[in-house]
Scaffold this active site. Structure first.
Site, PDB file in Angstrom:
ATOM      1  N   GLU A  60     -19.487  -5.206  -3.901  1.00 16.45           N
ATOM      2  CA  GLU A  60     -18.112  -5.690  -3.733  1.00 16.45           C
ATOM      3  C   GLU A  60     -17.934  -7.057  -4.381  1.00 16.45           C
ATOM      4  O   GLU A  60     -16.909  -7.335  -4.992  1.00 16.45           O
ATOM      5  CB  GLU A  60     -17.769  -5.759  -2.246  1.00 16.45           C
ATOM      6  CG  GLU A  60     -16.360  -6.239  -1.936  1.00 16.45           C
ATOM      7  CD  GLU A  60     -15.289  -5.218  -2.266  1.00 16.45           C
ATOM      8  OE1 GLU A  60     -14.110  -5.497  -1.975  1.00 16.45           O
ATOM      9  OE2 GLU A  60     -15.610  -4.137  -2.800  1.00 16.45           O
ATOM     10  N   GLU A  84     -12.391   0.295  -9.891  1.00 13.55           N
ATOM     11  CA  GLU A  84     -12.033  -0.627 -10.973  1.00 13.55           C
ATOM     12  C   GLU A  84     -12.996  -0.577 -12.161  1.00 13.55           C
ATOM     13  O   GLU A  84     -12.567  -0.640 -13.324  1.00 13.55           O
ATOM     14  CB  GLU A  84     -11.947  -2.061 -10.425  1.00 13.55           C
ATOM     15  CG  GLU A  84     -10.754  -2.320  -9.525  1.00 13.55           C
ATOM     16  CD  GLU A  84     -10.949  -1.766  -8.125  1.00 13.55           C
ATOM     17  OE1 GLU A  84      -9.940  -1.587  -7.416  1.00 13.55           O
ATOM     18  OE2 GLU A  84     -12.111  -1.514  -7.730  1.00 13.55           O
ATOM     19  N   ASP A 119      -4.344  -9.347  -8.300  1.00 13.05           N
ATOM     20  CA  ASP A 119      -4.733  -8.458  -9.396  1.00 13.05           C
ATOM     21  C   ASP A 119      -3.604  -7.680 -10.052  1.00 13.05           C
ATOM     22  O   ASP A 119      -3.285  -7.870 -11.224  1.00 13.05           O
ATOM     23  CB  ASP A 119      -5.847  -7.509  -8.932  1.00 13.05           C
ATOM     24  CG  ASP A 119      -5.560  -6.845  -7.581  1.00 13.05           C
ATOM     25  OD1 ASP A 119      -4.448  -6.997  -7.058  1.00 13.05           O
ATOM     26  OD2 ASP A 119      -6.469  -6.158  -7.058  1.00 13.05           O
ATOM     27  N   THR A 179      -1.223   1.136 -10.342  1.00  9.70           N
ATOM     28  CA  THR A 179      -2.478   0.515  -9.918  1.00  9.70           C
ATOM     29  C   THR A 179      -3.292   1.415  -8.996  1.00  9.70           C
ATOM     30  O   THR A 179      -4.430   1.096  -8.675  1.00  9.70           O
ATOM     31  CB  THR A 179      -2.199  -0.850  -9.249  1.00  9.70           C
ATOM     32  OG1 THR A 179      -3.414  -1.593  -9.168  1.00  9.70           O
ATOM     33  CG2 THR A 179      -1.604  -0.667  -7.857  1.00  9.70           C
ATOM     34  N   GLU A 229       0.822  -1.209   0.000  1.00  7.89           N
ATOM     35  CA  GLU A 229       0.000   0.000   0.000  1.00  7.89           C
ATOM     36  C   GLU A 229       0.860   1.264   0.000  1.00  7.89           C
ATOM     37  O   GLU A 229       0.493   2.276  -0.604  1.00  7.89           O
ATOM     38  CB  GLU A 229      -0.950   0.007   1.204  1.00  7.89           C
ATOM     39  CG  GLU A 229      -1.972  -1.117   1.208  1.00  7.89           C
ATOM     40  CD  GLU A 229      -3.057  -0.925   0.158  1.00  7.89           C
ATOM     41  OE1 GLU A 229      -3.074   0.115  -0.520  1.00  7.89           O
ATOM     42  OE2 GLU A 229      -3.899  -1.840   0.011  1.00  7.89           O
TER      43      GLU A 229
END
Length: 590
Positions: free
Chosen positions: A417, A482, A305, A568, A175
């Site tokens: 979600e 996304e 991902d 990302t 992160e």
């Protein structure tokens, strides 16, 4: 007076027709009759099913008739959008800009310097190192929106961050890299302010001990005050963690000339190249000591991902100079399309899911909805073989459409979600998409596009939710980007106005259901017209969701796809080319 044994019989004998029937049901004769009846009903149901049995029909025949479920009465159909004037799109972009201002000013007023705003109680929280993650994560959005005053205040804060001193404990590597390091580098590329590069270099240096493992795999996190390296998931590394730092570190290696930045992160590419499975995929969990894959879980969702995403994006960022990354990407995409991509039970919606031990879960994560946009990006920027280009283009449209439909078909207009696709009697073994594509090609490509690509009519309204071929497994909306990310890329690639209109619908739903007096909050359930709002405004909402919506509506091409690559966390980094000296040092060959 009756004898005792006769008295007992008289008391137990049936005295009404109901008792007589119950007594008969308990008899041996009734058991036999009912058993035979059930067998006959089963055989009739099997021979003359009320639903089409796709497992007994050749796939080539399926595509000669309308898709199942076409008989459903629809509340609405999506008409092709009329041409919207440029002034309207400019106005819509400005609306998103005002939303960002509302959110960021709310953060400044109640939580500036803290990590995130609590948008319902108007309080602050520290959850990402205590350096003000919302500030750093928002820098590139401010610059793209030309918010000079907000950026000036943010830059003053960044210049005062003492990374090692101000840290609140263990720094989570993944992160921190995508939000902080990516945010600093992107803002530097957009502004040229030297302090941003200085801080990025300091942060990258601070994090390097995280790679101190036998195979160089990154630990979950690192505490610079104690030297403690936090283990990840019981001494396992996640695919997403180990393979989602290369964009940031390689760009920084190019800017600073520090070879260790490249070498540390590229070791993960060596490891992945040498252990890519025959189907092109990788497991989600890796042993941090041996560097081997330790489970049979395959995914492009939460655990994996961006590991797949960064293969293509590294190749693009470095001027298409690292050819092996493209080879790995193409093999991986083929594996995803073959193994993880399915058609839904009644409407042939294309979706992507996880498998464990080869068994599909049929669960679509919102986090996986980036994949359609990634495929579209590859088609737009890479000279792919025609077969690959066709497959990637079809899958990009089908997957992005499905992700959008999970928004459009809810009462709130927001996406869940997780959506769980149903496995019905007629499709006990749901169709793998690639099997249907091959059958469609063998049938002469009837209709022009394969199944799963063109969206069926929407099923709207609470009363019709039972007719959908999925249900909401996890109904919360967490302000995630996304789906709008893929919608943005689809618009950039196709210039089809329908994608902008779909994005506009999502933005309006966010405004209606997520906005508070102080900012924007997540929604516990998207199933209702009147949703509640939870006390959370993740920094990625400002870094990603609002940025992609703003760029989607902007008439100006602010981030050309051939000149910039989004990390990302939606921080754009400029495409660069390795110098000959760098190629020699790093062993980069075409």
């Amino acid at each position: 007076m009756l004898p005792l044994h006769r008295l007992a019989q008289s008391q137990s004998a049936p005295t009404s027709k109901y008792e007589k029937f119950a007594s008969w049901l308990r008899s041996r004769l009734a058991t036999r009759i009912l058993s035979v009846a059930l067998i006959v009903l089963f055989l009739l149901f099997w021979l003359f099913p009320p639903f089409p049995r796709y497992d007994s029909v050749p796939l080539s025949e399926i595509f000669k008739r309308p898709s199942a479920g076409a008989h459903y009465a629809q509340d609405s159909t999506e008409a092709p959008p009329s041409r919207v004037p440029a002034a309207v799109w400019h106005s819509r972009a400005q609306s998103v800009k005002e939303s960002f201002i509302h959110a960021y000013h709310g953060y400044e007023a109640a939580a500036f310097g803290w990590d995130e705003l609590l948008p319902v109680t108007n309080k602050s929280t520290t959850n990402f190192n205590g350096w003000g993650v919302t500030i750093v994560d928002s820098l590139s959005t401010m610059l793209l929106m030309d918010l000079k005053d907000e950026y000036t205040r943010a830059l003053a804060h960044v210049s005062k961050i003492a990374i090692k001193i101000m840290c609140t404990g263990t720094i989570p590597f993944f992160e921190t890299v995508i939000r902080y390091l990516g945010g600093l580098l992107s803002a530097y590329a957009l502004s040229g302010d030297a302090i941003l590069l200085t801080k990025a270099d300091e942060l990258a240096q601070t994090l390097l001990p995280v790679f101190d493992s036998p195979k160089g795999m990154p630990h979950f996190g690192y505490d610079p005050s104690t030297g403690f390296k936090a283990p990840s998931w019981a001494s396992h590394a996640l695919l997403a963690e180990m393979a989602s730092c290369q964009l940031e570190y390689k760009y920084l290696a190019h800017l600073t000339g520090r070879a260790e930045y490249f070498q540390k992160v590229d070791r993960m590419m060596d490891l992945m190249q040498n252990s890519q499975r025959a189907d092109g995929l990788w497991s989600t969990y890796w042993d941090i000591t041996s560097g081997t894959q330790v489970n049979t879980h395959l995914s492009i969702g939460a655990l994996a991902d961006s590991g797949y995403e960064y293969l293509l994006k590294q190749y693009l960022l470095t001027g298409k100079s690292e050819k092996r990354l493209l080879d790995m990407y193409l093999k991986a995409v083929r594996g995803v399309l073959e193994k993880l991509t399915f058609l839904s039970s009644t409407r042939d919606l294309l979706y992507i899911t996880d498998t464990k031990d080869g068994v599909p879960e049929h669960r679509l994560e919102h986090l996986s909805c980036f994949f359609g946009g990634l495929l579209a990006l590859g088609v737009e920027t890479v000279d792919l073989p025609q077969q690959d280009a066709d497959l990637h283009r079809w899958a990009a449209e089908g997957l992005t459409t499905t992700c959008w439909m999970t928004y459009a078909e809810t009462q709130s207009g927001l996406g869940p979600e997780e959506a769980q696709f149903k496995v019905t009697f007629d499709r006990l073994h749901p169709l793998k998409w690639m099997d249907t594509v091959r059958a469609w090609e063998n049938a002469g490509r009837e209709g022009g596009v394969p199944p799963g690509v063109k969206a069926p009519q929407l099923i709207l309204g609470e009363s019709r939710s039972g007719h959908r071929d999925y249900y909401l497994r996890s109904p919360g909306y967490y302000l995630r980007p996304e789906t709008v990310e893929s919608i943005y890329i689809m618009w950039k690639v196709t210039k089809d106005e329908i994608w902008r209109e779909r994005g506009w619908g999502i933005y309006r739903a966010i405004e209606k259901h997520c906005k508070t007096e102080f900012g924007y909050g997540t929604v516990p359930s998207v199933q209702y017209k009147r949703t509640g709002i939870a006390d959370s405004m993740p920094s990625y909402f400002l870094a990603e969701t609002l940025k992609y919506l703003y760029l989607l509506f902007s008439e100006e091409d602010r981030v050309p796809l051939d000149k910039w690559v989004f990390n990302t966390e939606a921080h754009p980094l400029p495409v660069f080319h390795w110098k000959n000296s760098e190629k020699a040092l790093y062993g980069i060959h075409q």
